[in-house]
Design an enzyme around this catalytic site. Structure first.
Site, PDB file in Angstrom:
ATOM      1  N   ARG A  65       0.829  -1.377   0.029  1.00  0.00           N
ATOM      2  CA  ARG A  65       0.113  -0.047   0.159  1.00  0.00           C
ATOM      3  C   ARG A  65       0.887   1.366  -0.137  1.00  0.00           C
ATOM      4  O   ARG A  65       0.358   2.111  -0.545  1.00  0.00           O
ATOM      5  CB  ARG A  65      -1.038   0.011   1.143  1.00  0.00           C
ATOM      6  CG  ARG A  65      -2.263  -0.904   0.840  1.00  0.00           C
ATOM      7  CD  ARG A  65      -3.432  -0.611   1.952  1.00  0.00           C
ATOM      8  NE  ARG A  65      -2.792  -1.320   3.157  1.00  0.00           N
ATOM      9  CZ  ARG A  65      -3.255  -2.466   3.555  1.00  0.00           C
ATOM     10  NH1 ARG A  65      -3.951  -3.239   2.804  1.00  0.00           N
ATOM     11  NH2 ARG A  65      -2.636  -2.762   4.733  1.00  0.00           N
ATOM     12  N   GLU A 102       2.791 -10.159  14.450  1.00  0.00           N
ATOM     13  CA  GLU A 102       2.127 -10.571  15.582  1.00  0.00           C
ATOM     14  C   GLU A 102       2.447 -12.409  15.802  1.00  0.00           C
ATOM     15  O   GLU A 102       2.580 -12.690  16.824  1.00  0.00           O
ATOM     16  CB  GLU A 102       0.856 -10.269  15.499  1.00  0.00           C
ATOM     17  CG  GLU A 102       0.201 -10.198  16.782  1.00  0.00           C
ATOM     18  CD  GLU A 102      -1.360  -9.566  16.708  1.00  0.00           C
ATOM     19  OE1 GLU A 102      -2.055  -9.723  17.817  1.00  0.00           O
ATOM     20  OE2 GLU A 102      -1.675  -9.131  15.780  1.00  0.00           O
TER      21      GLU A 102
END
Lengths: 177, 177
Positions: A65, A102
């Site tokens: 992005r 994560e």
């Protein structure tokens, strides 16, 4: 649009998507900004204007992005564009930096010949969350001989404390939550 | 730079990388174009100028290298930007189109609310190879109510006959091999 009005309109256009990419996470969807020509234009201006006098040599955009803003910002600043890509996507010799996600790890890569020594680099991505990707990006830019002028984001999720992983770098975000 | 001079400089900057992404393939590396501010600027102009009078409502950019050009081209044309992404990356309700790759399949997605009925859409990507991704992109744009004005590429590998998969669409590429 003036800056304050534009920032307010950009913030309003960001859409909350519950439980994406997984249950319990609220995703900040920026696609309504992009689809609106006036907001896209204002966003590209706001991402660029701050650096007009900063002598940026290269904008380094983070896959994928960050790519949405990188070329337009680089072009506005008279700079080139360098790609920071997920591993295996760049065809030439790369520097690689693995960082924690994560769950598991990610690796970011940059062409070894992407930068010349001492070039002033603006790193750009859409979102600052935990800061792992941006820290890897800054590492690669420095490994390649560049000087990180600032790391810029469209959106910052301040409650994830991403800036803690980016100490020593100047950070800027247009919209904060 | 004039158009002919710019096209020649862009072509010269593209770098052949042997055996990427696999043995026997010669990859056309566009990163040297991006890293050169003058060539980046000329490329964005050349990708846009043809459409100045085409009333493009939305530029639809294909994940991930199409993103490099999409926003800047959309901005030059006063259009919005729509994302055609690999499956699982868009957070809202999507249309999805699966297509054949050389080995296996890929799926491209677009938000269901990305386009309004009748919007005029320019699809953009960096490279036309076998045309599978671009055909899926055109399918999604039409499913979303858009009208494909043209499908534009920076580079076309004519020997892979990608246009055969895109019959009925207007195709444009800046550089052909």
């Amino acid at each position: 649009m003036h800056e304050k009005e534009a920032l307010s309109a950009i913030r309003e256009a960001i859409r909350d998507i519950a439980d994406f990419p997984k249950p319990g996470v609220v995703f900040k969807d920026i696609t309504p900004i992009l689809a609106n020509a006036a907001l896209l234009h204002a966003t590209l201006n706001l991402l660029s204007e701050r650096y007009r006098k900063s002598r940026i040599d290269q904008v380094a955009a983070i896959d994928a992005r960050g790519f949405l803003f990188g070329a337009a910002v680089a072009d506005r600043l008279g700079a080139g564009l360098v790609l920071l890509r997920k591993q295996g996507k760049l065809p030439y010799h790369t520097y690689d930096k693995t960082y924690e996600l994560e769950y598991g790890e990610g690796t970011l890569s940059m062409h070894q010949d992407a930068l010349s020594k001492g070039q002033r680099v603006l790193i750009i991505d859409d979102l600052l969350a935990t800061g792992g990707t941006a820290a890897a990006a800054a590492h690669l830019v420095e490994q390649g001989g560049g000087q990180v002028v600032e790391i810029e984001f469209l959106v910052e999720l301040t409650f994830l404390n991403g800036r803690n992983r980016l100490t020593g770098y100047s950070i800027r975000s247009l919209i904060t939550y």
